[in-house]
Scaffold this active site. Structure first.
Site, PDB file in Angstrom:
ATOM      1  N   ASP A  96      38.016  32.836  54.292  1.00  0.00           N
ATOM      2  CA  ASP A  96      36.894  33.708  54.051  1.00  0.00           C
ATOM      3  C   ASP A  96      36.369  33.698  52.609  1.00  0.00           C
ATOM      4  O   ASP A  96      37.097  33.076  51.648  1.00  0.00           O
ATOM      5  CB  ASP A  96      37.398  35.132  54.647  1.00  0.00           C
ATOM      6  CG  ASP A  96      36.139  36.243  53.987  1.00  0.00           C
ATOM      7  OD1 ASP A  96      35.189  36.124  54.609  1.00  0.00           O
ATOM      8  OD2 ASP A  96      36.633  36.901  53.146  1.00  0.00           O
TER       9      ASP A  96
ATOM     10  N   ASP B   8      33.782  36.041  50.553  1.00  0.00           N
ATOM     11  CA  ASP B   8      33.558  37.502  49.963  1.00  0.00           C
ATOM     12  C   ASP B   8      35.002  38.292  49.901  1.00  0.00           C
ATOM     13  O   ASP B   8      35.112  38.623  51.055  1.00  0.00           O
ATOM     14  CB  ASP B   8      32.482  38.127  50.160  1.00  0.00           C
ATOM     15  CG  ASP B   8      31.055  37.764  49.851  1.00  0.00           C
ATOM     16  OD1 ASP B   8      31.129  36.763  48.641  1.00  0.00           O
ATOM     17  OD2 ASP B   8      30.189  38.088  50.572  1.00  0.00           O
TER      18      ASP B   8
ATOM     19  N   ASP C 116      40.077  38.835  54.527  1.00  0.00           N
ATOM     20  CA  ASP C 116      40.518  40.246  53.798  1.00  0.00           C
ATOM     21  C   ASP C 116      39.921  41.494  54.845  1.00  0.00           C
ATOM     22  O   ASP C 116      40.114  42.494  54.407  1.00  0.00           O
ATOM     23  CB  ASP C 116      39.787  40.516  52.496  1.00  0.00           C
ATOM     24  CG  ASP C 116      37.958  40.303  52.724  1.00  0.00           C
ATOM     25  OD1 ASP C 116      37.688  39.441  53.510  1.00  0.00           O
ATOM     26  OD2 ASP C 116      37.485  41.314  51.922  1.00  0.00           O
TER      27      ASP C 116
END
Ligand code: PGA
Ligand code: MG
Length: 226
Positions: A10, A12, A173
């Site tokens: 991922d 960001d 996240d």
């Protein structure tokens, strides 16, 4: 025991702490619309489902929205202009990211990015952070017609790297990452920082937790056995 064939990331909240610049762009958009600014701590809760969702949530002032505010389309165009201007003003790599990517690359593992961020921002951000060379495959939020938590972007990345998805590790996240990894059949590794969206996002999920990307690189060979 199965081997890791590729590591997908991922963007960001996992590789790059982009929340300060995203907050600036959101607040410039809100100012254009004669609205009050939002604190960064709130904006962090709204990142993870792409730019359009971020803008809709900012207009509504909350994460959970039943339907998109009517002005979302106009506000999104304003957000795009502002985020282009401030994309890399304050964004930084999280600690251990560069060293970790270097170690994974040295192990011969193909690496990819699967993000909900629109491609017009993903590519310049990766270049500005000097990360583009690590990732032969980048799937952005608008590469396909669907985004995470749909499994398609992860499946697309695995197929582009020519590896089976069940042998891929996906490092993320947020709730969208959890959903995408589970639906695609990739092994989810979660970082404890970033923008989980909801604190309960990972409750009860058998995900591996890595504190930093350089630690992951050390553990990667045993990860399917752990
Ligand atoms: O654009 C977003 O909402 C977040 O992007 P990410 O998928 O890299 O976390
Ligand atoms: Mg993220």
């Amino acid at each position: 025991m199965q081997n890791v064939a590729a590591v997908l990331f991922d963007l960001d909240g996992t590789l790059v702490d982009s929340a300060p610049d995203l907050t600036t762009a959101v607040n410039r958009m809100l100012a254009d619309r004669q609205r009050s600014p939002m604190p960064e701590a709130r904006v962090r809760e709204w990142i993870g489902n792409g730019a359009r969702k971020l803008v809709a949530r900012a207009l509504a002032g909350q994460r959970h929205i039943a339907s998109e505010p009517a002005e979302t389309e106009d506000a999104l165009a304003q957000f795009f202009v502002h985020y282009t201007d401030c994309l890399v003003d304050k964004s930084v790599l999280y600690p251990g990211v560069r060293a970790g990517l270097e170690r994974l690359k040295a192990l011969g593992l193909p690496l990819g990015v699967v993000t909900n961020k629109p491609g017009r921002f993903t590519d310049p951000l990766l270049k500005a952070m000097d990360l583009a060379e690590f990732f032969p495959v980048v799937v952005s939020g608008d590469t396909l017609t669907v985004r995470k938590p749909d499994p398609a972007p992860l499946l697309h990345a695995a197929s582009a790297l020519n590896v089976p998805i069940e042998h891929c590790v996906y490092v993320g996240d947020s709730l969208a990452d959890r959903g995408a990894a589970d639906a695609a059949g990739a092994l989810l590794v979660r970082v404890p920082y970033g923008y989980p969206g909801e604190e309960s996002a990972f409750a009860g999920h058998p995900q591996r937790l890595t504190m930093r990307v350089d630690e992951l690189a050390e553990q990667i060979n045993g990860i399917f056995a752990a």
